[in-house]
Design a protein around this motif. Sequence first.
Motif, PDB file in Angstrom:
ATOM      1  N   VAL A 196      28.007  36.221  24.298  1.00 36.81           N
ATOM      2  CA  VAL A 196      28.105  36.022  25.743  1.00 36.81           C
ATOM      3  C   VAL A 196      29.093  34.896  26.013  1.00 36.81           C
ATOM      4  CG1 VAL A 196      26.853  35.497  27.861  1.00 36.81           C
ATOM      5  CG2 VAL A 196      25.699  36.735  26.022  1.00 36.81           C
ATOM      6  N   GLN A 197      30.095  35.190  26.830  1.00 36.38           N
ATOM      7  CA  GLN A 197      31.119  34.202  27.169  1.00 36.38           C
ATOM      8  C   GLN A 197      31.224  34.113  28.685  1.00 36.38           C
ATOM      9  OE1 GLN A 197      35.116  35.260  26.101  1.00 36.38           O
ATOM     10  NE2 GLN A 197      35.909  33.232  26.521  1.00 36.38           N
ATOM     11  N   GLY A 198      31.481  32.923  29.163  1.00 40.81           N
ATOM     12  CA  GLY A 198      31.684  32.729  30.594  1.00 40.81           C
ATOM     13  C   GLY A 198      33.081  32.220  30.880  1.00 40.81           C
ATOM     14  N   ASN A 199      33.600  32.611  32.008  1.00 39.17           N
ATOM     15  CA  ASN A 199      34.869  32.120  32.541  1.00 39.17           C
ATOM     16  C   ASN A 199      35.983  31.932  31.518  1.00 39.17           C
ATOM     17  OD1 ASN A 199      33.720  32.196  35.039  1.00 39.17           O
ATOM     18  ND2 ASN A 199      33.309  30.025  35.150  1.00 39.17           N
ATOM     19  N   ALA A 200      36.498  33.037  31.049  1.00 34.77           N
ATOM     20  CA  ALA A 200      37.646  32.999  30.148  1.00 34.77           C
ATOM     21  C   ALA A 200      38.916  32.570  30.892  1.00 34.77           C
ATOM     22  CB  ALA A 200      37.854  34.364  29.497  1.00 34.77           C
ATOM     23  N   LYS A 201      38.906  32.754  32.211  1.00 40.49           N
ATOM     24  CA  LYS A 201      40.010  32.321  33.074  1.00 40.49           C
ATOM     25  C   LYS A 201      39.382  31.729  34.341  1.00 40.49           C
ATOM     26  CE  LYS A 201      40.509  36.945  35.010  1.00 40.49           C
ATOM     27  NZ  LYS A 201      41.397  38.063  35.240  1.00 40.49           N
ATOM     28  N   PRO A 202      40.146  31.060  35.170  1.00 42.69           N
ATOM     29  CA  PRO A 202      39.557  30.474  36.378  1.00 42.69           C
ATOM     30  C   PRO A 202      38.841  31.544  37.219  1.00 42.69           C
ATOM     31  CG  PRO A 202      41.769  29.624  36.060  1.00 42.69           C
ATOM     32  CD  PRO A 202      41.568  30.721  35.040  1.00 42.69           C
ATOM     33  N   PRO A 203      37.581  31.288  37.596  1.00 41.35           N
ATOM     34  CA  PRO A 203      36.802  32.283  38.331  1.00 41.35           C
ATOM     35  C   PRO A 203      37.191  32.370  39.801  1.00 41.35           C
ATOM     36  CG  PRO A 203      35.537  30.294  38.113  1.00 41.35           C
ATOM     37  CD  PRO A 203      36.804  30.076  37.332  1.00 41.35           C
ATOM     38  N   ARG A 204      36.871  33.497  40.390  1.00 42.85           N
ATOM     39  CA  ARG A 204      37.064  33.676  41.828  1.00 42.85           C
ATOM     40  C   ARG A 204      35.903  33.012  42.568  1.00 42.85           C
ATOM     41  NH1 ARG A 204      37.078  39.935  41.608  1.00 42.85           N
ATOM     42  NH2 ARG A 204      35.766  39.409  39.844  1.00 42.85           N
ATOM     43  N   SER A 205      36.172  32.540  43.764  1.00 43.10           N
ATOM     44  CA  SER A 205      35.136  31.898  44.570  1.00 43.10           C
ATOM     45  C   SER A 205      34.044  32.907  44.914  1.00 43.10           C
ATOM     46  CB  SER A 205      35.748  31.328  45.849  1.00 43.10           C
ATOM     47  OG  SER A 205      34.762  30.663  46.605  1.00 43.10           O
ATOM     48  N   GLY A 206      32.799  32.551  44.639  1.00 42.06           N
ATOM     49  CA  GLY A 206      31.668  33.420  44.945  1.00 42.06           C
ATOM     50  C   GLY A 206      31.375  34.475  43.906  1.00 42.06           C
ATOM     51  N   ALA A 207      32.104  34.458  42.801  1.00 39.72           N
ATOM     52  CA  ALA A 207      31.956  35.512  41.787  1.00 39.72           C
ATOM     53  C   ALA A 207      30.733  35.304  40.905  1.00 39.72           C
ATOM     54  CB  ALA A 207      33.194  35.569  40.899  1.00 39.72           C
ATOM     55  N   PHE A 208      30.092  36.406  40.566  1.00 36.45           N
ATOM     56  CA  PHE A 208      29.141  36.490  39.467  1.00 36.45           C
ATOM     57  C   PHE A 208      29.231  37.935  38.994  1.00 36.45           C
ATOM     58  CE2 PHE A 208      25.444  36.524  36.863  1.00 36.45           C
ATOM     59  CZ  PHE A 208      25.348  35.223  36.414  1.00 36.45           C
ATOM     60  N   GLU A 209      30.117  38.156  38.043  1.00 35.31           N
ATOM     61  CA  GLU A 209      30.473  39.487  37.578  1.00 35.31           C
ATOM     62  C   GLU A 209      30.162  39.594  36.087  1.00 35.31           C
ATOM     63  OE1 GLU A 209      31.111  39.965  41.067  1.00 35.31           O
ATOM     64  OE2 GLU A 209      32.364  41.556  40.200  1.00 35.31           O
ATOM     65  N   VAL A 210      29.422  40.609  35.696  1.00 34.22           N
ATOM     66  CA  VAL A 210      29.034  40.789  34.302  1.00 34.22           C
ATOM     67  C   VAL A 210      29.705  42.043  33.756  1.00 34.22           C
ATOM     68  CG1 VAL A 210      27.114  41.060  32.691  1.00 34.22           C
ATOM     69  CG2 VAL A 210      26.803  39.702  34.777  1.00 34.22           C
ATOM     70  N   THR A 211      30.426  41.882  32.660  1.00 35.69           N
ATOM     71  CA  THR A 211      31.017  43.023  31.975  1.00 35.69           C
ATOM     72  C   THR A 211      30.486  43.086  30.547  1.00 35.69           C
ATOM     73  OG1 THR A 211      32.966  41.757  31.307  1.00 35.69           O
ATOM     74  CG2 THR A 211      33.142  43.007  33.342  1.00 35.69           C
ATOM     75  N   ILE A 212      30.232  44.295  30.101  1.00 38.74           N
ATOM     76  CA  ILE A 212      29.799  44.527  28.722  1.00 38.74           C
ATOM     77  C   ILE A 212      30.838  45.432  28.090  1.00 38.74           C
ATOM     78  CG2 ILE A 212      28.042  45.513  27.217  1.00 38.74           C
ATOM     79  CD1 ILE A 212      25.974  44.803  29.374  1.00 38.74           C
ATOM     80  N   ASP A 213      31.455  44.930  27.033  1.00 33.35           N
ATOM     81  CA  ASP A 213      32.533  45.669  26.360  1.00 33.35           C
ATOM     82  C   ASP A 213      33.553  46.185  27.382  1.00 33.35           C
ATOM     83  OD1 ASP A 213      31.434  45.148  23.871  1.00 33.35           O
ATOM     84  OD2 ASP A 213      30.239  46.982  23.881  1.00 33.35           O
TER      85      ASP A 213
END
Length: 73
Positions: free
Chosen positions: A33-50
Motif C-alpha cells: 500500500v502506497q500513498g501519494n506517489a505525486k502531489p495529490p488533488r485537493s479533496g482526493a481520496f482515490e484507491v486503485t488496485i493494480d
Amino acid sequence: MYIHIEFCEKWNYHPDFDRVSKAIKKIIPEAKVQGNAKPPRSGAFEVTIDNKLVFSKFKTGGFPQEPDIKGWF
C-alpha cells in the motif's frame, strides 16, 4: 498486489489513509500500500488496485468503510 491511495494532505486525510491501509493489510497482509506517489488533488481520496480505480471520494462524497474495503477483494 499493488495498492495506491491518493489522499488530500491539505484537508488532513492522513488518518483515513492510515485506517484504510490497516484494513487492507488485515485482509491481505502481503499487499503493498502506497500513498501519494505525486502531489495529490485537493479533496482526493482515490484507491486503485493494480492500476484499477476501486474507490473515489469524488464520486461517492465520502470515505470507504469496512464493507467497501472487503468488497474490493
